[in-house]
Design an enzyme around this catalytic site. Structure first.
Site, PDB file in Angstrom:
ATOM      1  N   TRP A   1       0.837  -1.209   0.000  1.00  0.00           N
ATOM      2  CA  TRP A   1       0.000   0.000   0.000  1.00  0.00           C
ATOM      3  C   TRP A   1       0.864   1.248   0.000  1.00  0.00           C
ATOM      4  O   TRP A   1       0.491   2.260  -0.606  1.00  0.00           O
ATOM      5  CB  TRP A   1      -0.969  -0.038   1.184  1.00  0.00           C
ATOM      6  CG  TRP A   1      -1.650  -1.365   1.273  1.00  0.00           C
ATOM      7  CD1 TRP A   1      -1.662  -2.220   2.336  1.00  0.00           C
ATOM      8  CD2 TRP A   1      -2.373  -2.026   0.223  1.00  0.00           C
ATOM      9  NE1 TRP A   1      -2.350  -3.360   2.021  1.00  0.00           N
ATOM     10  CE2 TRP A   1      -2.799  -3.279   0.727  1.00  0.00           C
ATOM     11  CE3 TRP A   1      -2.695  -1.701  -1.096  1.00  0.00           C
ATOM     12  CZ2 TRP A   1      -3.538  -4.187  -0.024  1.00  0.00           C
ATOM     13  CZ3 TRP A   1      -3.425  -2.606  -1.867  1.00  0.00           C
ATOM     14  CH2 TRP A   1      -3.833  -3.828  -1.327  1.00  0.00           C
ATOM     15  N   ASP A   2       2.007   1.207   0.662  1.00  0.00           N
ATOM     16  CA  ASP A   2       2.941   2.328   0.589  1.00  0.00           C
ATOM     17  C   ASP A   2       3.431   2.542  -0.844  1.00  0.00           C
ATOM     18  O   ASP A   2       3.504   3.676  -1.329  1.00  0.00           O
ATOM     19  CB  ASP A   2       4.156   2.063   1.493  1.00  0.00           C
ATOM     20  CG  ASP A   2       3.886   2.390   2.947  1.00  0.00           C
ATOM     21  OD1 ASP A   2       2.993   3.209   3.216  1.00  0.00           O
ATOM     22  OD2 ASP A   2       4.568   1.820   3.814  1.00  0.00           O
ATOM     23  N   VAL A   3       3.801   1.452  -1.502  1.00  0.00           N
ATOM     24  CA  VAL A   3       4.294   1.561  -2.879  1.00  0.00           C
ATOM     25  C   VAL A   3       3.204   2.116  -3.791  1.00  0.00           C
ATOM     26  O   VAL A   3       3.434   3.046  -4.573  1.00  0.00           O
ATOM     27  CB  VAL A   3       4.785   0.191  -3.383  1.00  0.00           C
ATOM     28  CG1 VAL A   3       5.158   0.270  -4.856  1.00  0.00           C
ATOM     29  CG2 VAL A   3       5.987  -0.277  -2.567  1.00  0.00           C
TER      30      VAL A   3
END
Length: 397
Positions: free
Chosen positions: A158-160
């Site tokens: 989700w960060d990426v």
């Protein structure tokens, strides 16, 4: 080589993964990205893994191609310089609390009316969240593994995805500013990225429409045929068929076409249908497993490469780094760089091609004087005075 975003200036005030990935992606595509950190670095400056020198390989990996400015952001004078840099760039990217105070859009817009601000929050209402807590809530760890116990994965997906969404939001806002002269604030919630993805992939609709909650399936491919198989030399490969052509290629390459064809009538399913192959997956795997178990990875590779079979070997990070030609200078994605505090290492450019060659991450604060002089016109005496007052790092880090 000039990048696609040459001429675009961005100030990044961030930490950890999502926003730094967004800023790095923009820098890799040619934008001039200045990351501002407090003196001594933000909370991610020493995150593992570390080089023998103590330099964070994590920080270096996420900040390639940027310029680094260090300021005493806990002092009004430091915040004033940061605000001037943001106004000069016209674009701010941040995942730090910025709904209010000196770094809020309303405050910064008073300095530049067409300011673009990209702001990442944890939840849609401004609450805190990180990838690991978001991931726990959206079902994927519960559907991962082979039993009811949740299994976290090490990829901060989700960060990426959020970092790349931030890039998309910036490019959209910058296009609007070019057309209309208007800036604006674009907000993105990390949790919304995860919930939207779960919905887009059909997991939410499956519950709403069918009342079905996807169970953990181990390494089986849901809704089609796919699974891992062990080789004679202790390696594992992933095999999948998501089209009839790929399904037929498995039978041809392994010499098991006739035996595989018998599975359909025995199981009462149509093997020309993905769903039929999924229903018969155990029987199909029972036919294929001995073929893999009798061969080494290299023998499997020789039989399947170029055959139309969709397959790939499982590799740990060491095997990927040492043995895979796709993770080497043979791939135009990679080139060697000299990373301060680390030495020579292989680094990627932006996967979009063509892209400029990779550039190392800066030493923390190394560009402070050059950016303050070049962007704000501050002279040597003024910079020296700010340093003496503790607004800039005394050791230039």
């Amino acid at each position: 080589m000039t990048g696609l975003l040459e001429g675009l200036r961005v100030v990044e005030v961030s930490a950890f993964v999502a926003a730094p990935i967004g800023g790095m992606t923009l820098a890799q595509l040619g934008a001039e990205v200045v990351r501002i950190d407090p003196i001594g670095g933000n909370i991610d400056i020493g995150r593992w893994p570390l080089a023998p020198s103590g330099t964070s390989l994590y920080w270096a990996g996420l900040n390639k191609g940027k310029r680094s400015v260090s300021l005493a952001l806990d002092k009004p004078e430091g915040r004033e310089i940061a605000a001037r840099l943001i106004a000069e760039a016209g674009v701010l990217l941040t995942n730090l609390p910025a709904a209010e105070g000196w770094m809020s859009y309303a405050t910064l817009r008073q300095r530049r009316r067409d300011l673009i601000m990209l702001r990442l929050t944890g939840t849609h209402d401004g609450g805190n969240a990180i990838d690991y807590t978001v991931n726990a809530a959206v079902g994927f760890p519960v559907a991962t593994g082979a039993d009811a116990a949740p299994v976290n994965h090490v990829l901060p997906a989700w960060d990426v995805a959020a970092g790349l969404y931030l890039c998309t939001g910036l490019l959209g806002a910058e296009r609007r500013r070019t057309r209309t002269g208007e800036g604006g604030e674009v907000t993105l919630a990390l949790s919304d990225v995860a919930y939207a993805t779960a919905a887009n992939l059909g997991y939410l609709a499956d519950v709403q429409v069918n009342g079905h909650v996807r169970p953990p399936l181990g390494n089986w491919l849901y809704g089609a045929f796919g699974r891992d198989f062990a080789t004679r030399d202790g390696r594992h490969v992933m095999l999948a068929a998501i089209s009839n052509r790929q399904w037929r290629a498995i039978g041809m390459a392994t010499g098991l076409a006739e035996r595989l064809a018998m599975v359909g009538p025995l199981m009462g399913v149509d093997l020309d249908d993905e769903g039929g192959r999924y229903e018969a997956r155990e029987a199909i795997a029972a036919v294929l497993a001995p073929w893999f178990a009798a061969r080494t990875l290299e023998e499997v590779r020789a039989a399947l490469d170029g055959s139309g079979v969709l397959w790939g070997p499982y590799q740990d990070f060491g095997q990927m780094a040492r043995e895979d030609p796709r993770c080497s200078a043979a791939n135009p994605l990679f080139a060697e760089i000299e990373q301060p505090g680390v030495g020579r290492l292989l680094a990627p450019r932006a996967p979009l091609m063509p892209s400029p060659p990779p550039r190392p991450a800066p030493v923390l604060g190394a560009d402070t004087d050059a950016v303050l002089g070049g962007w704000l016109g501050m002279g040597a005496d003024e910079i020296a005075a700010q340093r003496a007052a503790g607004i800039l790092p005394k050791d230039r880090e």
